[in-house]
Scaffold this motif. Sequence first.
Motif, short mmCIF file in Angstrom:
data_model
loop_
_atom_site.label_atom_id
_atom_site.label_comp_id
_atom_site.label_asym_id
_atom_site.label_seq_id
_atom_site.Cartn_x
_atom_site.Cartn_y
_atom_site.Cartn_z
N MET A 1 -29.27 -53.55 5.16
CA MET A 1 -27.90 -53.09 5.37
C MET A 1 -27.12 -54.19 6.09
O MET A 1 -27.53 -54.69 7.13
N SER A 2 -25.99 -54.55 5.53
CA SER A 2 -25.18 -55.61 6.14
C SER A 2 -24.30 -55.04 7.25
O SER A 2 -24.10 -53.83 7.35
N LEU A 3 -23.78 -55.92 8.06
CA LEU A 3 -22.91 -55.51 9.16
C LEU A 3 -21.64 -54.86 8.63
O LEU A 3 -21.13 -53.92 9.22
N LYS A 6 -22.09 -51.14 7.86
CA LYS A 6 -22.22 -50.34 9.07
C LYS A 6 -20.87 -50.00 9.69
O LYS A 6 -20.69 -48.93 10.25
N GLU A 7 -19.91 -50.92 9.57
CA GLU A 7 -18.63 -50.73 10.23
C GLU A 7 -17.53 -50.24 9.28
O GLU A 7 -16.39 -50.65 9.40
N GLU A 8 -17.87 -49.37 8.34
CA GLU A 8 -16.87 -48.84 7.43
C GLU A 8 -15.88 -47.97 8.20
O GLU A 8 -16.28 -47.09 8.96
N LEU A 60 -9.76 -44.96 11.37
CA LEU A 60 -10.60 -44.30 12.38
C LEU A 60 -12.03 -44.80 12.25
O LEU A 60 -12.52 -45.04 11.15
N SER A 61 -12.69 -44.94 13.39
CA SER A 61 -14.09 -45.31 13.40
C SER A 61 -14.94 -44.07 13.13
O SER A 61 -14.61 -42.99 13.60
N PRO A 62 -16.02 -44.20 12.38
CA PRO A 62 -16.88 -43.03 12.18
C PRO A 62 -17.57 -42.57 13.46
O PRO A 62 -18.02 -41.45 13.56
N TYR A 63 -17.61 -43.44 14.48
CA TYR A 63 -18.28 -43.10 15.74
C TYR A 63 -17.38 -42.29 16.67
O TYR A 63 -17.87 -41.47 17.44
N ASP A 64 -16.07 -42.54 16.65
CA ASP A 64 -15.15 -41.82 17.53
C ASP A 64 -13.88 -41.46 16.75
O ASP A 64 -12.93 -42.24 16.72
#
Length: 75
Positions: A1-3, A6-8, A60-64
Amino acid sequence: MSLKEKEEKVELEGEILEAFGGGMFKIAFANGHQAIGYVSGKMRRYRIRMAPGDRVRVELSPYDPTRGRIVYRER
């Protein structure tokens, strides 16, 4: 998995409800969700003005999902 995978970012359209100091805004989305958004660097650089009632595109970030970056103001 590329960086990059991960940051979609999740991109949504919403409406500005309230303006705070320092380029921060409260944004409401069509699904009823609300988030705090800050103005992206390019929008700051070109002094794009925004006011309550404007339609904007937010990343929006999927994390927050309660914080996002305003990347475009609809005309």
